[in-house]
Write an enzyme that holds these catalytic residues in place. Structure first.
Site, PDB file in Angstrom:
ATOM      1  N   HIS A  44     -25.650  30.539  67.962  1.00  0.00           N
ATOM      2  CA  HIS A  44     -24.629  31.480  68.436  1.00  0.00           C
ATOM      3  C   HIS A  44     -23.219  30.966  68.152  1.00  0.00           C
ATOM      4  O   HIS A  44     -23.003  29.756  67.960  1.00  0.00           O
ATOM      5  CB  HIS A  44     -24.764  31.705  69.948  1.00  0.00           C
ATOM      6  CG  HIS A  44     -25.995  32.441  70.342  1.00  0.00           C
ATOM      7  ND1 HIS A  44     -26.608  32.277  71.574  1.00  0.00           N
ATOM      8  CD2 HIS A  44     -26.749  33.362  69.670  1.00  0.00           C
ATOM      9  CE1 HIS A  44     -27.677  33.049  71.646  1.00  0.00           C
ATOM     10  NE2 HIS A  44     -27.781  33.710  70.506  1.00  0.00           N
ATOM     11  N   ASP A  60     -24.686  35.996  66.730  1.00  0.00           N
ATOM     12  CA  ASP A  60     -25.491  35.018  66.001  1.00  0.00           C
ATOM     13  C   ASP A  60     -24.742  34.623  64.729  1.00  0.00           C
ATOM     14  O   ASP A  60     -24.099  35.461  64.091  1.00  0.00           O
ATOM     15  CB  ASP A  60     -26.818  35.624  65.560  1.00  0.00           C
ATOM     16  CG  ASP A  60     -27.896  35.562  66.617  1.00  0.00           C
ATOM     17  OD1 ASP A  60     -27.630  35.041  67.718  1.00  0.00           O
ATOM     18  OD2 ASP A  60     -29.006  36.057  66.346  1.00  0.00           O
ATOM     19  N   GLU A  93     -28.262  36.332  76.541  1.00  0.00           N
ATOM     20  CA  GLU A  93     -29.331  35.344  76.646  1.00  0.00           C
ATOM     21  C   GLU A  93     -28.936  34.140  77.499  1.00  0.00           C
ATOM     22  O   GLU A  93     -29.463  33.036  77.314  1.00  0.00           O
ATOM     23  CB  GLU A  93     -29.792  34.917  75.239  1.00  0.00           C
ATOM     24  CG  GLU A  93     -30.403  36.083  74.486  1.00  0.00           C
ATOM     25  CD  GLU A  93     -30.394  35.948  72.984  1.00  0.00           C
ATOM     26  OE1 GLU A  93     -31.092  36.730  72.316  1.00  0.00           O
ATOM     27  OE2 GLU A  93     -29.673  35.085  72.451  1.00  0.00           O
TER      28      GLU A  93
END
Length: 592
Positions: free
Chosen positions: A530, A363, A339
């Site tokens: 994260h 995560d 991402e």
């Protein structure tokens, strides 16, 4: 980008000496140079770069007693690509005349603790000069008094020499390199909003940008090495087992369609690597510009959603690049952030440069209290996990090294520098990873996520850089352990999230106060969605590195006795963590 032999920073060693001729200097020449040579041999025997090459040290041409000799040494260090300097001395020297005032490189001084000559007195005087001139330096001084002729490096000095050198080499390795954004902001994630000031002023790195359409163009126009592609695809078919398909109805793809997706994700992997570091084979194919790459030491792929709504996700690409092996065999891992979370990507880079190991992107998904686990599973958490666990999981971009299938001499699960990984361990990592088809509701364009469960019992360090308006970058660090859960407990909890993604069950080491009062507080104080983590407890080295870059630590559970920062931090107050903030603010970014 993988560092090669031509761009590796070196450690400069500066033997300083009492300049008084007529008996004093002459009597110290041999001892001083021997001290420097011993340090050189020690560091070269114990340090390697992330590419496996041995670290080289550069000695000054002679002892340094006056400013002209200091200047000559500085000029040599520039020629030799020295990225950090270590001054060593057994005696008194002329402080401000002999210190290293070269800007932008980390500095330390080891003052020999003996009674015959005042090496410790020089250390204090030189550090005062560094503080007064605004050029912070690290103090290295043994706890025990040594005899003048003792050539051994005490254990406490060895530890500080290695800590300073690893962190300093990390600083030097980042300077002048790039972070490559493939795409832009993913789903509004703050870490993928690139802050160029952070990269340029704190890390000395530049930012490079490529639209995701460039990946599509290279796929469509076959801008990759066709021979390597065939090898890579065959390797993926043989070694990457398709996992459970949880899709239903029309969302289930035919095997023919899945095979086409495999072809595309393999091409994406080749292309992302070529974008980072270039590929000379492309020039021979007529793609001279594409062959150059972006000199990227780390990169990120936006993926969601503009790409993944119609193209395969980046999970295979990211997981394989982040691993210590692929179709070319065992090799140095790349740092590729999911991402395009650049802040997590740089945290991964910090960990890789300090440990030489692959890094897990995840995560910080869920805190499970003992009560919640018992309510959902009927089982009580025990042992290290008895006070609760944190579920670290993300769409399958995590390095396959994170399976925990590599072992130390006692059979304990570890993650290793790539040059220590055996073929058997590589195969175990692959065998313990499956590749489920992507969940359609998340990834309409398909793809394959890596799916594995990290072995418990590994000491790990989790970290994250965050940007705070008005403060700048801060880093948070949590040392702890991966843990095993009973199989039925793992399955029940995992399936409530996403059973097609890789999972690590993590327990932080608690201190009973602040953010580490309990497991819930660690989760509650984590500054973003994260984290990056790897094998071992290296929080103390992250703290040393952060101080070099002037990034304050907002949260950690490292023993206070292991914290090593420049000596001038002590002049910013008695509260250790408060003084860290004040010193970082006072000195400002390293490259500003």
């Amino acid at each position: 980008m993988v560092l090669n032999e031509t761009n590796l920073p070196k450690i400069g060693i500066r033997p300083t000496i009492d300049a008084r001729l007529g008996g004093v200097r002459e009597s110290l020449e041999e001892q001083t140079m021997k001290m420097a040579q011993n340090v050189k041999e020690f560091l070269e025997a114990n340090l390697k770069h992330p590419n496996g090459m041995p670290v080289q040290c550069v000695l000054a041409d002679g002892t340094i007693g006056r400013v002209s000799e200091a200047s000559a040494c500085a000029e040599k260090f520039v020629r030799e690509n020295v990225g950090l300097s270590l001054t060593v001395t057994p005696c008194w020297c002329y402080g401000s005349e002999t210190i290293d005032l070269t800007p932008h490189i980390p500095k330390a001084i080891w003052g020999f603790n003996g009674t015959e000559r005042p090496g410790a007195v020089y250390l204090a005087a030189a550090l005062a000069g560094h503080s007064q001139k605004g050029v912070p330096a690290f103090s290295i001084y043994s706890h025990e008094v040594q005899e003048a002729g003792d050539n051994e490096i005490p254990a406490d000095v060895q530890k500080k020499l290695l800590k300073f050198s690893r962190a300093g080499l990390a600083v030097a390795s980042m300077k002048g390199k790039s972070y490559l954004s493939i795409g832009s902001v993913s789903m509004g994630i703050a870490g993928s909003i690139i802050d160029e000031t952070f990269f340029q002023e704190f890390l000395g790195m530049r930012n490079e940008y490529v639209d995701m359409s460039e990946v599509a163009r290279r796929i469509e126009e076959n801008i990759f090495d066709p021979e390597e592609y065939e090898i890579a695809l065959a390797w993926a078919k043989e070694n990457c087992k398709e996992g459970i398909d949880v899709n239903e109805g029309d969302a289930i793809r035919s095997q023919e369609n899945k095979d086409k997706v495999w072809e595309k994700v393999v091409k994406m992997t080749l292309i992302a690597r070529d974008l980072m570091e270039g590929n000379p084979k492309l020039k021979a194919l007529g793609f001279g510009e594409e062959a150059l790459g972006h000199n990227a030491l780390a990169a990120g792929f936006q993926g969601q959603r503009q790409w993944t709504d119609y193209q395969p996700n980046g999970d295979f690409m990211e997981a394989i690049l982040n691993s210590s092996f692929d179709w070319n065999g065992i090799r140095q891992p790349y740092m590729m952030a999911t991402e395009n979370d650049s802040l997590n990507g740089i945290t991964m880079l910090f960990g890789n440069l300090l440990t030489n190991q692959a890094q897990i992107f995840a995560d910080v998904r869920t805190y499970w209290s003992p009560e919640s686990v018992e309510r959902v599973t009927g089982e009580k958490l025990e042992g290290v996990a008895s006070q609760g666990i944190i579920h670290l999981i993300n769409s399958g971009s995590a390095t396959l090294d994170g399976t925990g299938q590599q072992s130390d001499a006692k059979g304990n699960p570890v993650m290793k520098p790539f040059w220590e990984i055996t073929e058997e361990e590589k195969e175990k990592c692959l065998q313990n990873t499956t590749w489920p088809p992507a969940v359609h509701e998340y990834f309409r364009g398909g793809g394959f996520s890596s799916q594995f469960l990290t072995k418990g019992g590994m000491p790990v360090t989790m970290a994250r850089i965050n940007l705070i308006k008005g403060v700048g970058p801060v880093i948070q660090i949590a040392e702890g352990w991966s843990v095993d859960l009973p199989e039925n407990v793992h399955k029940t909890l995992d399936q409530r999230t996403n059973e097609t993604w890789p999972t690590t069950w993590f327990v932080p080491r608690l201190t009973g106060k602040g953010a580490f009062k309990d497991v819930y507080s660690v989760m509650a104080n984590w500054g973003a969605n994260h984290s990056a983590f790897s094998y071992g407890h290296y929080g103390e080295e992250l703290i040393t590195l952060a101080s070099m870059l002037r990034i304050p630590v907002c949260m950690h559970n490292v023993d206070e006795n292991d914290i090593f920062r420049p000596s001038s931090w002590a002049g910013h107050g008695m509260d250790t963590e408060g003084s860290d903030y004040r010193a970082c603010s006072n000195y400002g970014p390293l490259y500003k």
